[in-house]
Design a protein around this motif. Sequence first.
Motif, PDB file in Angstrom:
ATOM      1  N   LYS B  44       0.825  -1.209   0.000  1.00 43.35           N
ATOM      2  CA  LYS B  44       0.000   0.000   0.000  1.00 43.35           C
ATOM      3  C   LYS B  44       0.861   1.262   0.000  1.00 43.35           C
ATOM      4  O   LYS B  44       0.621   2.194  -0.768  1.00 43.35           O
ATOM      5  CB  LYS B  44      -0.940   0.004   1.224  1.00 43.35           C
ATOM      6  CG  LYS B  44      -1.880  -1.198   1.275  1.00 43.35           C
ATOM      7  CD  LYS B  44      -2.847  -1.117   2.430  1.00 43.35           C
ATOM      8  CE  LYS B  44      -2.200  -1.171   3.805  1.00 43.35           C
ATOM      9  NZ  LYS B  44      -1.539  -2.467   4.084  1.00 43.35           N
ATOM     10  N   THR B  45       1.850   1.258   0.892  1.00 41.45           N
ATOM     11  CA  THR B  45       2.733   2.425   0.958  1.00 41.45           C
ATOM     12  C   THR B  45       3.498   2.588  -0.350  1.00 41.45           C
ATOM     13  O   THR B  45       3.666   3.705  -0.858  1.00 41.45           O
ATOM     14  CB  THR B  45       3.698   2.287   2.148  1.00 41.45           C
ATOM     15  OG1 THR B  45       2.930   2.235   3.349  1.00 41.45           O
ATOM     16  CG2 THR B  45       4.662   3.450   2.221  1.00 41.45           C
ATOM     17  N   THR B  46       3.950   1.484  -0.889  1.00 44.24           N
ATOM     18  CA  THR B  46       4.659   1.513  -2.158  1.00 44.24           C
ATOM     19  C   THR B  46       3.789   2.152  -3.243  1.00 44.24           C
ATOM     20  O   THR B  46       4.247   3.022  -3.993  1.00 44.24           O
ATOM     21  CB  THR B  46       5.048   0.079  -2.581  1.00 44.24           C
ATOM     22  OG1 THR B  46       5.837  -0.507  -1.538  1.00 44.24           O
ATOM     23  CG2 THR B  46       5.826   0.072  -3.878  1.00 44.24           C
ATOM     24  N   PHE B  80       1.326  11.215   5.803  1.00 44.38           N
ATOM     25  CA  PHE B  80       2.014   9.942   5.995  1.00 44.38           C
ATOM     26  C   PHE B  80       1.557   9.235   7.269  1.00 44.38           C
ATOM     27  O   PHE B  80       0.992   9.829   8.168  1.00 44.38           O
ATOM     28  CB  PHE B  80       3.523  10.176   6.060  1.00 44.38           C
ATOM     29  CG  PHE B  80       4.100  10.687   4.788  1.00 44.38           C
ATOM     30  CD1 PHE B  80       4.458   9.822   3.768  1.00 44.38           C
ATOM     31  CD2 PHE B  80       4.275  12.048   4.584  1.00 44.38           C
ATOM     32  CE1 PHE B  80       4.989  10.296   2.579  1.00 44.38           C
ATOM     33  CE2 PHE B  80       4.806  12.538   3.403  1.00 44.38           C
ATOM     34  CZ  PHE B  80       5.160  11.657   2.398  1.00 44.38           C
ATOM     35  N   GLN B  81       1.861   7.946   7.290  1.00 43.31           N
ATOM     36  CA  GLN B  81       1.515   7.136   8.447  1.00 43.31           C
ATOM     37  C   GLN B  81       2.275   7.606   9.693  1.00 43.31           C
ATOM     38  O   GLN B  81       1.719   7.661  10.779  1.00 43.31           O
ATOM     39  CB  GLN B  81       1.864   5.675   8.130  1.00 43.31           C
ATOM     40  CG  GLN B  81       1.534   4.691   9.217  1.00 43.31           C
ATOM     41  CD  GLN B  81       1.705   3.255   8.736  1.00 43.31           C
ATOM     42  OE1 GLN B  81       2.010   3.004   7.570  1.00 43.31           O
ATOM     43  NE2 GLN B  81       1.518   2.318   9.630  1.00 43.31           N
ATOM     44  N   GLU B  82       3.542   7.954   9.491  1.00 42.07           N
ATOM     45  CA  GLU B  82       4.376   8.334  10.632  1.00 42.07           C
ATOM     46  C   GLU B  82       4.187   9.818  10.901  1.00 42.07           C
ATOM     47  O   GLU B  82       5.086  10.622  10.676  1.00 42.07           O
ATOM     48  CB  GLU B  82       5.847   8.052  10.336  1.00 42.07           C
ATOM     49  CG  GLU B  82       6.154   6.633   9.908  1.00 42.07           C
ATOM     50  CD  GLU B  82       6.112   6.449   8.390  1.00 42.07           C
ATOM     51  OE1 GLU B  82       5.485   7.291   7.715  1.00 42.07           O
ATOM     52  OE2 GLU B  82       6.692   5.470   7.896  1.00 42.07           O
ATOM     53  N   MET B 158      -3.517   9.773   1.475  1.00 42.98           N
ATOM     54  CA  MET B 158      -3.306   9.511   2.898  1.00 42.98           C
ATOM     55  C   MET B 158      -2.938   8.051   3.104  1.00 42.98           C
ATOM     56  O   MET B 158      -3.627   7.151   2.636  1.00 42.98           O
ATOM     57  CB  MET B 158      -4.573   9.839   3.689  1.00 42.98           C
ATOM     58  CG  MET B 158      -5.060  11.252   3.435  1.00 42.98           C
ATOM     59  SD  MET B 158      -6.505  11.667   4.433  1.00 42.98           S
ATOM     60  CE  MET B 158      -5.706  12.250   5.897  1.00 42.98           C
ATOM     61  N   ASP B 159      -1.831   7.830   3.829  1.00 39.84           N
ATOM     62  CA  ASP B 159      -1.317   6.471   4.031  1.00 39.84           C
ATOM     63  C   ASP B 159      -1.537   6.035   5.476  1.00 39.84           C
ATOM     64  O   ASP B 159      -0.782   6.420   6.361  1.00 39.84           O
ATOM     65  CB  ASP B 159       0.173   6.435   3.686  1.00 39.84           C
ATOM     66  CG  ASP B 159       0.740   5.025   3.748  1.00 39.84           C
ATOM     67  OD1 ASP B 159      -0.061   4.073   3.833  1.00 39.84           O
ATOM     68  OD2 ASP B 159       1.974   4.894   3.713  1.00 39.84           O
ATOM     69  N   GLU B 160      -2.550   5.228   5.704  1.00 39.34           N
ATOM     70  CA  GLU B 160      -2.874   4.735   7.052  1.00 39.34           C
ATOM     71  C   GLU B 160      -2.685   5.820   8.103  1.00 39.34           C
ATOM     72  O   GLU B 160      -1.961   5.624   9.081  1.00 39.34           O
ATOM     73  CB  GLU B 160      -1.990   3.528   7.404  1.00 39.34           C
ATOM     74  CG  GLU B 160      -2.133   2.395   6.412  1.00 39.34           C
ATOM     75  CD  GLU B 160      -1.672   1.059   7.001  1.00 39.34           C
ATOM     76  OE1 GLU B 160      -1.969   0.814   8.176  1.00 39.34           O
ATOM     77  OE2 GLU B 160      -1.044   0.286   6.271  1.00 39.34           O
ATOM     78  N   PRO B 161      -3.342   6.945   7.912  1.00 40.40           N
ATOM     79  CA  PRO B 161      -3.036   8.081   8.801  1.00 40.40           C
ATOM     80  C   PRO B 161      -3.455   7.847  10.249  1.00 40.40           C
ATOM     81  O   PRO B 161      -2.924   8.481  11.143  1.00 40.40           O
ATOM     82  CB  PRO B 161      -3.832   9.238   8.187  1.00 40.40           C
ATOM     83  CG  PRO B 161      -4.917   8.590   7.405  1.00 40.40           C
ATOM     84  CD  PRO B 161      -4.358   7.287   6.920  1.00 40.40           C
TER      85      PRO B 161
END
Lengths: 256, 257
Positions: B44-46, B80-82, B158-161
């Motif tokens: 997913k992030t990729t 981002f997630q982080e 949005m990546d697993e925010p």
Amino acid sequence: MVNAIRKALLAIGLPAVLFAAWWLASAGSTSFYFPPLSAIIAEFGETWTAERWRDDVLPSVARLGAGYALSCIAGIALGVLIGRTRWLFRLTEPVLEFARAVPPPVLVPVIMLFAGIGDGMKVAVIVSGSVWPILLNTVAGVRSVEPVQLDTAAAYRLGRTRTLLEVVLPSASPRIVTGMRQALAIGVILMVISEMFAAQSGLGFAIVQFQRSYAIPAMWSGILLLGCLGAALAALFNVFDRAVLHWYHHQRAEEA
Amino acid sequence: MLEVAGIGRDYRVDGGTHTAVDSLSFQVAEGELVCIVGPSGCGKTTLLRMCAGLLAPTRGRALVDGREVDGPPEGTAVVFQEYGRSLFPWMRVGANVELPLKRLGLTRGERRNRVAEALRLVDLEGKERVWPWQLSGGMQQRVAIARAVAFRPRLLLMDEPFAAVDAQTRADLEDLIRDLWSRLGITVVFITHDIDESVYLGQRVLVLSSPPTTLRAEIHVDLGPDRDQLETRSGPAFAKLRAAVWREIQAAKRGGE
Ligand SMILES: Nc1ncnc2c1ncn2[C@@H]1O[C@H](COP(=O)(O)OP(=O)(O)O)[C@@H](O)[C@H]1O
Ligand SMILES: [Mg+2]
């Protein structure tokens, strides 16, 4: 408030004790080489006249200032360049590793050979030792920027200059300041050493002159002045550190 | 708006190659809110980084407004997630939100206004002078969202925010995203590994398979525009949709073995 007082007391506590110990231990001294501290202090006012400040102390401080400023500019600029350019980093890494291992003063005679004995030589000696901790720490700091922060900068298209000034340099600043602190200590040492070899003025020159003419209390007063100069510079640096990195210290205090 | 055409990415891992994303194709229309869901490590992030122009695809391509993505496309914001690490600890909240605006040719006053408005939208009104590390995780993520909102992107990725915030905060943030999306009329691609979240948020859910990743299924979420954490989630329509997504993911996991 109470905390601040306690901190201040702790900070001056040990120096005060050592000073008192020196005073007491040397009080009755009749040794030619270790005069009583009271005699050294009495000599201090005699020796460090306005003229001496102008002819010896100021030139020393000016050389140190010039050498240190050059070290900071060159160290940070080259460090950013090397840390941000992959092939350049690979190319220079072995050299940097080597430079890290060489103790700074070994270069003094070599540099004197090439740079002569003028002010330029002394500044060059200072730079030759001081630039390394700044350079190495900048490279390390620039290379360890949080990848997510670089992604953020890229995604918002901040551009090269803004990314460098607003993201890379601040992120590396704790390491850079660490390098600058080490560089300052090395710079003071090299300033004195370079003036001891071949010079017509400077603190190091004056101290060696006193020693050669057996003006021992004056020599000691010079050493005392050097110590005070070092302490004053360190205190000044702490003010700078707290101003530039207050976010960093705060954050760490908060997380602890 | 966003088109992904046969996109794929291999990573080199000690000698061999690991196919993180095999081949993915889908489209997201202007103004849509699409959720992409898939098991951890399915790429997913990729995928998101390729859409954001932060990572070059090995195969295929992504297009934003018909133009091939070969670097971060203009008008795109990423959360981002982080979240904690994507904020800059040397800047106060206000400066963090303002930074991307600095190159947009706005006056100081305009930037200030946008920052204040964005912070109000995420319920952090007047927090400009606070440091990011003085905030809780959920609040930090809201700052990151405010930064994206102030930028007024056309496409928000949005990546697993909300993967790392507590359940209550998470529910609030989900409503915040739906609210911002309907208010601002932007296109949102929301990546998550949480099935419920994908159904609750999306108009459409894309289910990814296990690596080598392909598009496993596409599910239309006919829950209507007004959603409520309690009512929507406890209704039969929601249960049916989440079961459908769940079945696809289970099948995807088995298929990947
Ligand atoms: N930089 C990388 N180098 C090698 N492998 C990677 C890299 N980034 C991700 N991967 C691998 O690719 C796969 C997909 O990762 P990722 O896109 O982060 O998945 P997700 O976000 O769905 O959890 C994982 O198996 C991961 O280990
Ligand atoms: Mg991920």
